[in-house]
Every structure is written in C-alpha cells, then in structure tokens.
Design a protein around this motif. Structure first.
Motif, mmCIF file in Angstrom:
data_model
loop_
_atom_site.group_PDB
_atom_site.id
_atom_site.type_symbol
_atom_site.label_atom_id
_atom_site.label_comp_id
_atom_site.label_asym_id
_atom_site.label_seq_id
_atom_site.Cartn_x
_atom_site.Cartn_y
_atom_site.Cartn_z
ATOM 1 N N THR A 161 18.196 -13.044 -17.001
ATOM 2 C CA THR A 161 17.799 -14.197 -16.189
ATOM 3 C C THR A 161 17.773 -15.466 -17.024
ATOM 4 O O THR A 161 18.251 -16.527 -16.586
ATOM 5 C CB THR A 161 16.419 -13.954 -15.563
ATOM 6 O OG1 THR A 161 16.451 -12.757 -14.787
ATOM 7 C CG2 THR A 161 16.013 -15.132 -14.683
ATOM 8 N N GLY A 162 17.216 -15.370 -18.233
ATOM 9 C CA GLY A 162 17.175 -16.535 -19.108
ATOM 10 C C GLY A 162 18.554 -17.030 -19.497
ATOM 11 O O GLY A 162 18.804 -18.241 -19.527
ATOM 12 N N LEU A 163 19.465 -16.101 -19.781
ATOM 13 C CA LEU A 163 20.834 -16.495 -20.121
ATOM 14 C C LEU A 163 21.534 -17.150 -18.930
ATOM 15 O O LEU A 163 22.295 -18.110 -19.089
ATOM 16 C CB LEU A 163 21.622 -15.272 -20.596
ATOM 17 C CG LEU A 163 21.210 -14.702 -21.953
ATOM 18 C CD1 LEU A 163 21.947 -13.397 -22.224
ATOM 19 C CD2 LEU A 163 21.486 -15.703 -23.074
ATOM 20 N N TRP A 164 21.278 -16.614 -17.727
ATOM 21 C CA TRP A 164 21.864 -17.217 -16.533
ATOM 22 C C TRP A 164 21.366 -18.641 -16.334
ATOM 23 O O TRP A 164 22.139 -19.557 -16.035
ATOM 24 C CB TRP A 164 21.524 -16.364 -15.304
ATOM 25 C CG TRP A 164 22.094 -16.932 -14.032
ATOM 26 C CD1 TRP A 164 23.369 -16.797 -13.563
ATOM 27 C CD2 TRP A 164 21.389 -17.722 -13.068
ATOM 28 N NE1 TRP A 164 23.509 -17.457 -12.369
ATOM 29 C CE2 TRP A 164 22.315 -18.040 -12.035
ATOM 30 C CE3 TRP A 164 20.084 -18.194 -12.973
ATOM 31 C CZ2 TRP A 164 21.963 -18.802 -10.928
ATOM 32 C CZ3 TRP A 164 19.727 -18.956 -11.877
ATOM 33 C CH2 TRP A 164 20.648 -19.257 -10.869
ATOM 34 N N ILE A 165 20.042 -18.852 -16.512
ATOM 35 C CA ILE A 165 19.488 -20.207 -16.395
ATOM 36 C C ILE A 165 20.083 -21.111 -17.464
ATOM 37 O O ILE A 165 20.440 -22.270 -17.203
ATOM 38 C CB ILE A 165 17.954 -20.168 -16.519
ATOM 39 C CG1 ILE A 165 17.345 -19.396 -15.348
ATOM 40 C CG2 ILE A 165 17.384 -21.587 -16.569
ATOM 41 C CD1 ILE A 165 15.843 -19.198 -15.465
ATOM 42 N N MET A 166 20.225 -20.580 -18.684
ATOM 43 C CA MET A 166 20.735 -21.384 -19.788
ATOM 44 C C MET A 166 22.161 -21.871 -19.532
ATOM 45 O O MET A 166 22.473 -23.058 -19.705
ATOM 46 C CB MET A 166 20.683 -20.575 -21.090
ATOM 47 C CG MET A 166 21.224 -21.324 -22.301
ATOM 48 S SD MET A 166 21.329 -20.266 -23.779
ATOM 49 C CE MET A 166 19.609 -19.888 -24.042
ATOM 50 N N PHE A 167 23.035 -20.981 -19.101
ATOM 51 C CA PHE A 167 24.454 -21.322 -18.979
ATOM 52 C C PHE A 167 24.801 -21.994 -17.650
ATOM 53 O O PHE A 167 25.658 -22.877 -17.598
ATOM 54 C CB PHE A 167 25.315 -20.071 -19.158
ATOM 55 C CG PHE A 167 25.382 -19.591 -20.578
ATOM 56 C CD1 PHE A 167 26.114 -20.296 -21.529
ATOM 57 C CD2 PHE A 167 24.707 -18.449 -20.963
ATOM 58 C CE1 PHE A 167 26.168 -19.855 -22.841
ATOM 59 C CE2 PHE A 167 24.766 -18.005 -22.280
ATOM 60 C CZ PHE A 167 25.498 -18.711 -23.224
ATOM 61 N N PHE A 168 24.129 -21.601 -16.566
ATOM 62 C CA PHE A 168 24.558 -22.060 -15.247
ATOM 63 C C PHE A 168 23.642 -23.108 -14.626
ATOM 64 O O PHE A 168 24.015 -23.724 -13.624
ATOM 65 C CB PHE A 168 24.681 -20.866 -14.292
ATOM 66 C CG PHE A 168 25.756 -19.900 -14.693
ATOM 67 C CD1 PHE A 168 27.090 -20.176 -14.456
ATOM 68 C CD2 PHE A 168 25.428 -18.718 -15.334
ATOM 69 C CE1 PHE A 168 28.077 -19.287 -14.840
ATOM 70 C CE2 PHE A 168 26.407 -17.819 -15.714
ATOM 71 C CZ PHE A 168 27.737 -18.107 -15.470
ATOM 72 N N GLN A 169 22.451 -23.308 -15.213
ATOM 73 C CA GLN A 169 21.544 -24.300 -14.644
ATOM 74 C C GLN A 169 21.248 -25.450 -15.599
ATOM 75 O O GLN A 169 21.153 -26.595 -15.174
ATOM 76 C CB GLN A 169 20.221 -23.625 -14.228
ATOM 77 C CG GLN A 169 20.387 -22.576 -13.155
ATOM 78 C CD GLN A 169 20.954 -23.129 -11.859
ATOM 79 O OE1 GLN A 169 20.709 -24.279 -11.491
ATOM 80 N NE2 GLN A 169 21.713 -22.306 -11.140
ATOM 81 N N LEU A 170 21.103 -25.145 -16.885
ATOM 82 C CA LEU A 170 20.772 -26.183 -17.857
ATOM 83 C C LEU A 170 21.999 -26.733 -18.566
ATOM 84 O O LEU A 170 22.028 -27.896 -18.953
ATOM 85 C CB LEU A 170 19.768 -25.646 -18.881
ATOM 86 C CG LEU A 170 18.427 -25.166 -18.301
ATOM 87 C CD1 LEU A 170 17.534 -24.657 -19.411
ATOM 88 C CD2 LEU A 170 17.732 -26.289 -17.530
ATOM 89 N N GLY A 171 23.002 -25.920 -18.797
ATOM 90 C CA GLY A 171 24.224 -26.401 -19.416
ATOM 91 C C GLY A 171 24.127 -26.488 -20.927
ATOM 92 O O GLY A 171 23.191 -25.987 -21.561
ATOM 93 N N VAL A 172 25.094 -27.173 -21.526
ATOM 94 C CA VAL A 172 25.231 -27.188 -22.976
ATOM 95 C C VAL A 172 24.093 -27.928 -23.666
ATOM 96 O O VAL A 172 23.875 -27.742 -24.868
ATOM 97 C CB VAL A 172 26.578 -27.822 -23.390
ATOM 98 C CG1 VAL A 172 27.730 -26.957 -22.925
ATOM 99 C CG2 VAL A 172 26.706 -29.243 -22.830
ATOM 100 N N VAL A 173 23.343 -28.779 -22.923
ATOM 101 C CA VAL A 173 22.260 -29.526 -23.568
ATOM 102 C C VAL A 173 21.215 -28.594 -24.158
ATOM 103 O O VAL A 173 20.539 -28.937 -25.132
ATOM 104 C CB VAL A 173 21.610 -30.497 -22.548
ATOM 105 C CG1 VAL A 173 20.916 -29.715 -21.436
ATOM 106 C CG2 VAL A 173 20.629 -31.430 -23.236
ATOM 107 N N ILE A 174 21.080 -27.386 -23.585
ATOM 108 C CA ILE A 174 20.064 -26.464 -24.066
ATOM 109 C C ILE A 174 20.309 -26.071 -25.516
ATOM 110 O O ILE A 174 19.366 -25.820 -26.272
ATOM 111 C CB ILE A 174 20.009 -25.207 -23.173
ATOM 112 C CG1 ILE A 174 18.768 -24.362 -23.500
ATOM 113 C CG2 ILE A 174 21.268 -24.365 -23.324
ATOM 114 C CD1 ILE A 174 17.480 -25.018 -23.139
#
Length: 286
Positions: free
Chosen positions: A94-107
C-alpha cells in the motif's frame, strides 16, 4: 495469555508510534503555515512508520533475546507473528502504491533520509546482544523526525512553493529537539523495565539514577521553552515538545503505580497529545 484491556491494543498493534508521527507532522504544518491538502501524505506517513515499527518487532522475535519473553508487545507479536507479517506486507505494498501513483517522484527527495535512518534503526534495535540502545534511540528519533517533517511541511511546501520546502528542513533545529525527545522516551522505557527486573536491589543507586534522569528531563523542558522564546516562527513546536517533556517527567514519578504496558502506551501518548494541542493552538493563533 488473558485478553488485553481495550487501551492496550493501541500499543500491541503498533499504532502508538505512527500516531505520534502524525501529531508531529500536524504541529509542523501548522507552525510553518503549510496546508496539507492531500490525505495521501498522512496515509503514507502512517503506513511507513507502522511498517518500520512492526518489522522491528518481528526481527526482534526472530533474533531472540530476553525482551521477547518479558515485553508484552513482543509477546503479542510472537503469538500472532504470521498475521502481523502478512499485515506488514499488505501495508508495504500500500505504501509503495501511494508513493509511486499518488505522490510521485517528489517523495524521493524527502524519503532518502528517513529510509536510511529506518534501516539503521532496524539494524541497531534488533541487535540480540543489546549493544545498540543509544544508536537505535538516535536513529529512531532521526527517522521519526525526518519523515514527519517531510509530511508536515517539506512535501506540501514543495508543491505550493511556500517556506519550508527544502530537503535541509529535515535537519532543522526543531528536528533535533524531537530526536532528543524520542531518545528520552526510549531510554525512559528501558530504565523502567530494568528497574522492574531489579526490584528490591540497590534501591539507593536506583533513586540516584532516577533523580539524575528527572534532572535531564527538566533541562530538556527548559531548553525547549528557551527556544520557543528565541525562535518565534517555531514557537508552538517547542511548546509542544516542552509539554511532552513535562508529561514524561510526571510519568517517571508515577511509574511505580502503573503496569509496564500502560507506561509504554503513555510514553508515546506524551508525543501525541501535546503536539496535537500545539498544532491546534498554532492554527488558532494564525
């Protein structure tokens, strides 16, 4: 094992540390006048910190040690190790999904420092020889502070171009005060557990150590209050940290009348309610 009381589930399920991280992130966002408009940020923060916390418990179980048979949180994790491991994997995905698909490269600009600190914490904390207590306390505080600052101010400020958006903000002065508070919390719990194991022995020495430790907490609170007067922009953060330190002082005085699990829960509550109150007061005064 008898059924735990209702309040114990907060610590048994590892919710205390991510909840404290959210409280810190909220206080930081209000102090920096940054609006956290995306709920994904807080969700990612909660999932990331929970995964590190519970993975630490699972690693301690596999590496063994005396704490596995005395710490109630570790005993619970040992009994339900399979289910907790599955939950960690689901939370990680879930965290990886949020990182890549919701927050983007800024994370990735803000996740590097917390990521390094989390790996160091897992290494030192699960050391079966118990030689890394100071190191684990420091890197846990650094991980906790860095990821919370990134969520509360760094990433939102980066998106909206307001003050506090730089990566260096994760190493700002309030961050180090929070690191010191987390170390105080971790060492307080370690000292409380050691005093329980040595009950009735060397009472004079224990009283002296307790007195010195209370003095350290008082000095920390005084420094927080002094910083609040000097750095008015972060005043509410320092007030929250000072209140948290005062809460730890009270817990240290009342520890003899509390079971260990309740002490563990309240020691993290010391980071939750004062910082939430600090953020609310900062919001009300802005």
């Amino acid at each position: 094992m008898k059924r735990p009381p209702w309040w114990a589930w907060f610590s048994l399920m590892g919710l205390e540390i991510p909840s404290a991280a959210i409280a810190w992130a909220f206080a930081v966002s209000q102090s920096h006048l940054v609006v956290v408009s995306s709920p994904w940020l807080y969700q990612f923060l909660f999932v990331a910190v929970w995964c590190v916390n519970m993975l630490d418990r699972v690693l301690k179980i596999f590496r063994g040690g005396s704490a596995v048979y005395t710490d109630e949180c570790l005993l619970f994790a040992k009994k339900h190790c399979f289910v907790i491991s599955l939950l960690i994997m689901v939370a990680a995905v879930t965290g990886l999904w949020i990182m890549f698909f919701q927050l983007g490269v800024v994370i990735f600009q803000f996740a590097f420092l917390p990521g390094v600190c989390s790996l160091l914490f897992l290494y030192f904390s699960s050391n079966p020889h118990q030689k890394g207590s100071l190191s684990s306390g420091f890197v846990m505080g650094a991980f906790f502070a860095a990821v919370s600052f990134a969520t509360g101010a760094g990433i939102p400020a980066y998106f909206y171009g307001t003050v506090g958006g730089g990566w260096g903000g994760q190493l700002s002065e309030p961050t180090w005060y929070l690191v010191a508070l987390v170390i105080l919390c971790m060492f307080s719990r370690k000292r409380w557990s050691e005093e329980e194991d040595e009950d009735g022995q060397d009472s004079a020495d224990r009283d002296m150590v307790s007195l010195v430790w209370m003095g350290v907490i008082v000095i920390y609170v005084v420094f927080c209050l002094a910083a609040a007067r000097e750095y008015t922009g972060d005043a509410w953060i320092y007030y929250g940290l000072a209140m948290a330190g005062a809460f730890m002082f009270v817990l240290d005085r009342l520890k003899m009348n509390m079971p260990p699990l309740l002490l563990h829960t309240l020691s993290w509550a010391a980071l939750i309610f004062p910082l939430l109150l600090s953020g609310i007061l900062a919001q009300a005064s802005s």
